[in-house]
Design a protein around this motif. Structure first.
Motif, mmCIF file in Angstrom:
data_model
loop_
_atom_site.group_PDB
_atom_site.id
_atom_site.type_symbol
_atom_site.label_atom_id
_atom_site.label_comp_id
_atom_site.label_asym_id
_atom_site.label_seq_id
_atom_site.Cartn_x
_atom_site.Cartn_y
_atom_site.Cartn_z
ATOM 1 N N LEU A 10 0.730 -1.067 -0.011
ATOM 2 C CA LEU A 10 0.164 -0.114 0.077
ATOM 3 C C LEU A 10 0.907 1.289 -0.102
ATOM 4 O O LEU A 10 0.597 2.013 -0.507
ATOM 5 C CB LEU A 10 -0.858 0.012 1.177
ATOM 6 C CG LEU A 10 -2.034 1.138 1.112
ATOM 7 C CD1 LEU A 10 -2.919 1.012 0.051
ATOM 8 C CD2 LEU A 10 -2.578 1.012 2.648
ATOM 9 N N PHE A 11 2.058 1.295 0.566
ATOM 10 C CA PHE A 11 2.888 2.274 0.942
ATOM 11 C C PHE A 11 3.553 2.741 -0.361
ATOM 12 O O PHE A 11 3.791 3.783 -0.852
ATOM 13 C CB PHE A 11 3.793 2.044 2.135
ATOM 14 C CG PHE A 11 4.775 3.142 2.211
ATOM 15 C CD1 PHE A 11 4.618 4.558 2.737
ATOM 16 C CD2 PHE A 11 6.224 3.199 1.750
ATOM 17 C CE1 PHE A 11 5.411 5.370 2.791
ATOM 18 C CE2 PHE A 11 7.058 4.132 1.665
ATOM 19 C CZ PHE A 11 6.619 5.462 2.311
ATOM 20 N N LYS A 12 3.865 1.486 -1.101
ATOM 21 C CA LYS A 12 4.478 1.689 -2.261
ATOM 22 C C LYS A 12 3.572 2.199 -3.421
ATOM 23 O O LYS A 12 4.185 3.188 -3.971
ATOM 24 C CB LYS A 12 5.176 0.228 -2.608
ATOM 25 C CG LYS A 12 5.913 0.258 -4.216
ATOM 26 C CD LYS A 12 6.364 -0.968 -4.487
ATOM 27 C CE LYS A 12 7.307 -1.085 -5.807
ATOM 28 N NZ LYS A 12 7.596 -2.467 -6.111
ATOM 29 N N VAL A 13 2.586 1.795 -3.341
ATOM 30 C CA VAL A 13 1.445 2.481 -4.355
ATOM 31 C C VAL A 13 1.351 3.914 -3.970
ATOM 32 O O VAL A 13 1.453 4.685 -5.201
ATOM 33 C CB VAL A 13 0.117 1.692 -4.361
ATOM 34 C CG1 VAL A 13 -0.863 2.531 -5.046
ATOM 35 C CG2 VAL A 13 0.127 0.156 -4.740
ATOM 36 N N PHE A 14 1.269 4.349 -2.787
ATOM 37 C CA PHE A 14 1.014 5.627 -2.587
ATOM 38 C C PHE A 14 2.192 6.532 -2.913
ATOM 39 O O PHE A 14 2.099 7.534 -3.361
ATOM 40 C CB PHE A 14 0.797 5.703 -0.876
ATOM 41 C CG PHE A 14 0.668 7.187 -0.456
ATOM 42 C CD1 PHE A 14 -0.387 8.009 -0.768
ATOM 43 C CD2 PHE A 14 1.629 7.508 0.294
ATOM 44 C CE1 PHE A 14 -0.360 9.394 -0.186
ATOM 45 C CE2 PHE A 14 1.592 8.834 0.909
ATOM 46 C CZ PHE A 14 0.640 9.763 0.738
ATOM 47 N N TRP A 15 3.429 6.022 -2.586
ATOM 48 C CA TRP A 15 4.356 6.594 -2.798
ATOM 49 C C TRP A 15 4.809 6.861 -4.224
ATOM 50 O O TRP A 15 5.296 7.860 -4.574
ATOM 51 C CB TRP A 15 5.713 5.787 -2.161
ATOM 52 C CG TRP A 15 7.315 6.345 -2.290
ATOM 53 C CD1 TRP A 15 7.956 6.227 -3.593
ATOM 54 C CD2 TRP A 15 7.807 7.010 -1.406
ATOM 55 N NE1 TRP A 15 9.222 6.854 -3.499
ATOM 56 C CE2 TRP A 15 9.176 7.569 -2.090
ATOM 57 C CE3 TRP A 15 7.677 7.233 -0.060
ATOM 58 C CZ2 TRP A 15 10.035 8.141 -1.433
ATOM 59 C CZ3 TRP A 15 8.544 8.222 0.489
ATOM 60 C CH2 TRP A 15 9.774 8.602 -0.093
ATOM 61 N N GLU A 16 4.380 6.050 -5.247
ATOM 62 C CA GLU A 16 4.989 6.252 -6.471
ATOM 63 C C GLU A 16 3.726 6.904 -7.338
ATOM 64 O O GLU A 16 4.081 7.580 -8.234
ATOM 65 C CB GLU A 16 4.979 4.740 -7.306
ATOM 66 C CG GLU A 16 6.367 4.003 -6.612
ATOM 67 C CD GLU A 16 7.375 4.582 -7.254
ATOM 68 O OE1 GLU A 16 7.469 5.293 -8.076
ATOM 69 O OE2 GLU A 16 8.348 4.655 -6.202
ATOM 70 N N ASN A 17 2.545 6.845 -6.620
ATOM 71 C CA ASN A 17 1.583 7.599 -7.642
ATOM 72 C C ASN A 17 1.147 8.982 -6.833
ATOM 73 O O ASN A 17 0.276 9.390 -7.309
ATOM 74 C CB ASN A 17 0.236 6.785 -7.633
ATOM 75 C CG ASN A 17 0.462 5.374 -8.229
ATOM 76 O OD1 ASN A 17 0.595 5.491 -9.502
ATOM 77 N ND2 ASN A 17 0.612 4.241 -7.627
ATOM 78 N N SER A 18 1.630 9.019 -5.673
ATOM 79 C CA SER A 18 1.399 10.527 -5.357
ATOM 80 C C SER A 18 1.541 11.713 -6.070
ATOM 81 O O SER A 18 2.700 11.646 -6.791
ATOM 82 C CB SER A 18 1.828 10.795 -3.795
ATOM 83 O OG SER A 18 1.681 12.001 -3.442
ATOM 84 N N THR A 19 0.873 12.701 -6.202
ATOM 85 C CA THR A 19 1.038 13.863 -7.320
ATOM 86 C C THR A 19 2.136 14.778 -6.275
ATOM 87 O O THR A 19 2.523 15.983 -6.955
ATOM 88 C CB THR A 19 -0.059 14.670 -7.388
ATOM 89 O OG1 THR A 19 -0.815 15.189 -6.274
ATOM 90 C CG2 THR A 19 -1.117 13.706 -8.481
ATOM 91 N N SER A 20 2.251 14.518 -5.117
ATOM 92 C CA SER A 20 3.129 15.482 -4.197
ATOM 93 C C SER A 20 4.443 14.810 -4.216
ATOM 94 O O SER A 20 4.709 13.693 -4.273
ATOM 95 C CB SER A 20 2.526 15.480 -2.844
ATOM 96 O OG SER A 20 1.498 16.193 -2.788
ATOM 97 N N GLY A 21 5.647 15.643 -4.492
ATOM 98 C CA GLY A 21 6.746 15.179 -4.047
ATOM 99 C C GLY A 21 7.021 14.571 -3.057
ATOM 100 O O GLY A 21 6.979 15.296 -1.704
ATOM 101 N N MET A 22 7.883 13.508 -2.899
ATOM 102 C CA MET A 22 8.217 12.836 -1.594
ATOM 103 C C MET A 22 9.640 12.453 -1.511
ATOM 104 O O MET A 22 10.152 11.999 -2.499
ATOM 105 C CB MET A 22 7.036 11.602 -1.116
ATOM 106 C CG MET A 22 5.749 11.797 -1.366
ATOM 107 S SD MET A 22 4.626 10.422 -1.093
ATOM 108 C CE MET A 22 4.982 10.313 0.679
ATOM 109 N N ARG A 23 10.161 12.507 -0.317
ATOM 110 C CA ARG A 23 11.554 12.496 -0.287
ATOM 111 C C ARG A 23 11.873 11.934 1.219
ATOM 112 O O ARG A 23 11.443 12.359 2.295
ATOM 113 C CB ARG A 23 12.298 13.825 -0.395
ATOM 114 C CG ARG A 23 13.998 13.691 -0.256
ATOM 115 C CD ARG A 23 14.225 15.064 -0.343
ATOM 116 N NE ARG A 23 14.168 15.735 1.100
ATOM 117 C CZ ARG A 23 14.391 17.014 1.426
ATOM 118 N NH1 ARG A 23 14.937 17.652 0.393
ATOM 119 N NH2 ARG A 23 14.040 17.597 2.368
#
Length: 756
Positions: free
Chosen positions: A31-44
């Motif tokens: 679930l986290f992987k899907v959220f991480w890759e598909n989020s429109t916000s930049g995540m670091r």
């Protein structure tokens, strides 16, 4: 702000249930992987040294770097070289002290010199092995910031107004999100500036649903609107507001510019005024007393109540749009303005004038007027009472008093014992006695001894039981001279029906008696020829008519002016007097009219007349009640609009008066119909049709001869002298008109007058 926000990535439940924990862990990682890759916000994700552990695709797109270029490198690589040292130093301090700043907006200059506005949030994360990482989420708000800057630039001239304006100025996007606002607006809704950034219009506007608000916003894209709404403050208080809103376009994007003003106090005041006005209007509109509000300077009628509409006959709209107070006043316009000025300045409150109703009727009104203030306007409130009947009653009293004093007949009022209480001036003039000499004496002071005692007995037997007595006396004046009197003596009763007085109306008929004696001799000579007879009758009839009219008119004044209880006897008595009086007058009129025609003294006045409005309409009103009294229906049918005829108005009126009178007299049931039409030759034709007794065929040939009647002798059923139709025939000839009759015995008659 310092805060130790640590997210332990290892769940306690995982250690309690290894199998379940493994499944949950795998699911959470997926679930986290899907959220991480598909989020429109930049995540670091970076470690304590600032080394990038991981980034998502959106982050790479925002910072314009490939993932391979970033992972394993210091995060300062994303910024310009001039910024890197300060960024590294600042980061080490924040990481060591676990400093977490709230959600913030920051303008960043990227490694390639490009400047971007970010909305940034940070969180510290602890892994299962105890290592701590900093997770950051970047959202590009460059467009929003640029748009706001353009809005600010667009409204640069009004910047001071925006900051200091009392009205709450705020800007919404098309989804209702609050984009920009001034200090007055956030003070109005009670939120802080930071809280307001995340508000939507549905958070404070409670007058409309979300769908309605979005619909309003859409409608404002190309237009502007001022409307009222209700705002819910952060405290929960509801306030009334007035909103002015319009659409503005910036970089092809539409926003809604709004200005709101708190009108709660005004609404409360308006509601109070409204309630006060409603209470006033309730008293005003529903009051049975006639009321109107008038502008004192122009006379314009501002408002009227229902009673005024009913009384005057005008609708409410007619009053307030076309009618002025001076339109009602029969007096001049200047008189009306004078009354308004007196009322406005409290110099006069009550006055009586005459008002004209819509139908033209004139009414006496008593008006109480005074100044009032409505919404700071000085107006006049007039309360109006219809005093027509009171005025007529007062006038009748005065008229009756003047008649009594000035009438050329004797009037005597006595008590029930015959003691005189009042005599009028004519009595004293006739008898020679003064009022002081008569008052307190009995009427017997006038007795001559020549009137039979039976006459007095009959008189007292009638008046003491409430009946009228009519008869003649030979009385004696103070000088001793004898004179003839014709008297009508009537009882006067109080409200309980008790007789309290007697009133005697007496006329000196000495000359009439002498005239009647002379008439006997004159008649013998007059019968030698019709012309001499007519001349004689004309002279004598005129002399008879004058005193008879006085008696008859005064009887009517007595009947109307003195309250006498209505009972069968009094009704019969007055009816008999009235019927006999009219019969005498009619006979005299017929004689005089025939005489005028015989001797050629009638003055013909030919002119254009309207046969309906000038003649038949008046006769209809004259005979309608008589017909109703007999249970008959009187109708006028107008079958043509061409009603003008060249004729003598008086003689034409006499023609149809006689015809209608005969139709009503000789009809006991059914109807009397008057038809106006044009014949084939376009001649004006008037028919008088009845359903009465009809005329025998044998008598029709003598119908228009003077003094002829179908029934002869004292046993005849209907009264008359045989002159009416003879006059009708002569008047028709006078007016170049032809008269025809069709009749059948027992079925009715039709008289047709054709004007040539």
């Amino acid at each position: 702000m310092k805060s130790e926000v640590l997210i332990n990535m290892k769940k306690k439940s995982d250690t309690l249930n290894p199998v379940k924990g493994e499944v949950s862990k795998n699911f959470a990682e997926s679930l986290f992987k899907v959220f991480w890759e598909n989020s429109t916000s930049g995540m670091r994700l970076i470690d304590k040294n600032g080394i990038i552990i991981n980034v998502n695709s959106s982050f790479c797109r925002l910072f314009e770097k490939l993932k391979e270029e970033l992972i394993g490198k210091h995060f300062s690589l994303c910024y310009t070289e001039s910024q890197r040292n300060s960024i590294e130093t600042s980061y080490a301090k924040r990481f060591n002290e676990r400093i977490i700043e709230p959600l913030l907006e920051r303008k960043i200059k990227l490694w390639n010199g490009k400047e971007i506005w970010f909305e940034l949030s940070n969180s510290f994360i602890e892994s299962e092995d105890g290592n701590v990482f900093l997770a950051s989420i970047f959202r590009d708000i460059t467009v929003r910031k640029n748009n706001m800057q353009k809005i600010i630039e667009l409204n640069n001239k009004n910047e001071a107004l925006l900051k200091t304006a009392i009205d709450g100025i705020h800007i919404l996007d098309l989804n209702g999100n609050l984009v920009e606002f001034n200090q007055s607006f956030i003070e109005h809704i009670g939120y802080t500036a930071d809280e307001a950034k995340f508000l939507n219009v549905v958070d404070w506007d409670v007058s409309y649903s979300r769908e309605e608000l979005l619909s309003i916003i859409q409608s404002l894209k190309t237009t502007s609107k001022v409307f009222e709404s209700r705002h819910k403050l952060k405290s929960g208080e509801i306030r009334d507001v007035e909103i002015s809103a319009s659409g503005v376009t910036i970089d092809e994007k539409c926003f809604i510019f709004c200005s709101c003003r708190d009108i709660t106090e005004r609404k409360i005041a308006e509601e109070f005024i409204k309630e006060s006005e409603e209470r006033f209007r309730s008293i005003f509109i529903d009051n049975p007393v006639i009321m109107m509000i008038i502008h004192p300077e122009t006379g314009k009628i501002i408002d009227v109540n229902q009673a005024a509409c009913r009384f005057y006959g005008f609708s409410h709209d007619e009053f307030i749009t076309t009618i002025y107070s001076y339109d009602l006043n029969v007096s001049s316009k200047q008189d009306e303005f004078r009354e308004l000025w007196l009322s406005k300045n409290r110099k006069r409150k009550l006055f009586q004038i005459k008002h004209r109703l819509k139908d033209g009727m004139i009414k006496d009104v008593e008006i109480y007027s005074g100044p009032i203030s409505i919404r700071n306007k000085k107006l006049i409130l007039s309360v109006i009472n219809d005093v027509t009947e009171r005025t007529i009653a007062e006038e009748n009293v005065m008229k009756f008093s003047r008649i009594i004093e000035q009438t050329p007949v004797s009037v005597i009022v006595t008590d029930t014992n015959g003691v005189i209480q009042y005599v009028n001036p004519f009595f004293t003039q006739l008898t020679g006695y003064s009022a002081n000499e008569m008052i307190g004496n009995k009427t017997s002071i006038l007795k001559s001894g020549l009137t039979k005692e039976e006459v007095y007995n009959e008189l007292w037997s009638k008046i003491t039981v409430g009946k009228d007595w009519v008869g003649e006396f030979i009385n004696k004046k103070k000088s001793g001279d004898l004179f003839w009197e014709k008297a009508i003596i009537s009882p006067i009763a109080d409200e309980k029906g008790q007789i309290i007085n007697f009133v005697a109306i007496k006329e000196d008929i000495s000359e009439l008696k002498q005239m009647m004696d002379d008439l006997k001799f004159a008649k013998e000579d007059a019968e030698k020829s019709d012309k001499l007879k007519s001349e004689f009758l004309a002279q004598i009839s005129h002399e008879i008519r004058t005193p008879i009219n006085v008696i008859i008119n005064f009887i009517n004044f007595l009947k109307e002016g003195i309250k006498i209880p209505e009972n069968e006897d009094s009704i019969i008595a007055y009816s008999s007097i009235d019927s006999a009086s009219k019969r005498i007058i009619r006979t005299i009129d017929l004689i005089l009219n025939m005489s005028e025609l015989q001797v050629g003294s009638y003055n013909v006045r030919m002119k254009l007349i309207n046969i309906y409005s000038d003649v038949l309409q008046h006769l209809y009103f004259e005979f309608d009640q008589l017909a109703k009294d007999k249970g008959l229906k009187l109708k006028v049918l107008q079958n043509t609009d061409e009603l003008m005829v060249f004729a003598d108005e008086y003689s034409v009126s006499q023609v149809f008066s006689n015809l209608i009178d005969n139709a009503v007299k000789y009809t006991s049931s059914g109807l009397v119909e008057i038809i106006i039409e044009r014949d084939e030759a376009d001649k004006l034709v008037v028919k008088v049709i009845d359903s009465g007794i009809g005329i025998s065929e044998e008598y029709i040939k003598d119908l228009f001869k003077p003094f002829s009647q179908e029934q002869q002798g004292y046993t005849r059923k209907y009264e008359g002298n045989g002159l009416g139709l003879a006059l009708v025939k002569k008047y028709c000839t006078l007016n170049n008109a032809e008269i025809k009759v069709e009749s059948r015995k027992g079925e009715g008659s039709t008289f047709t007058v054709i004007f040539n």
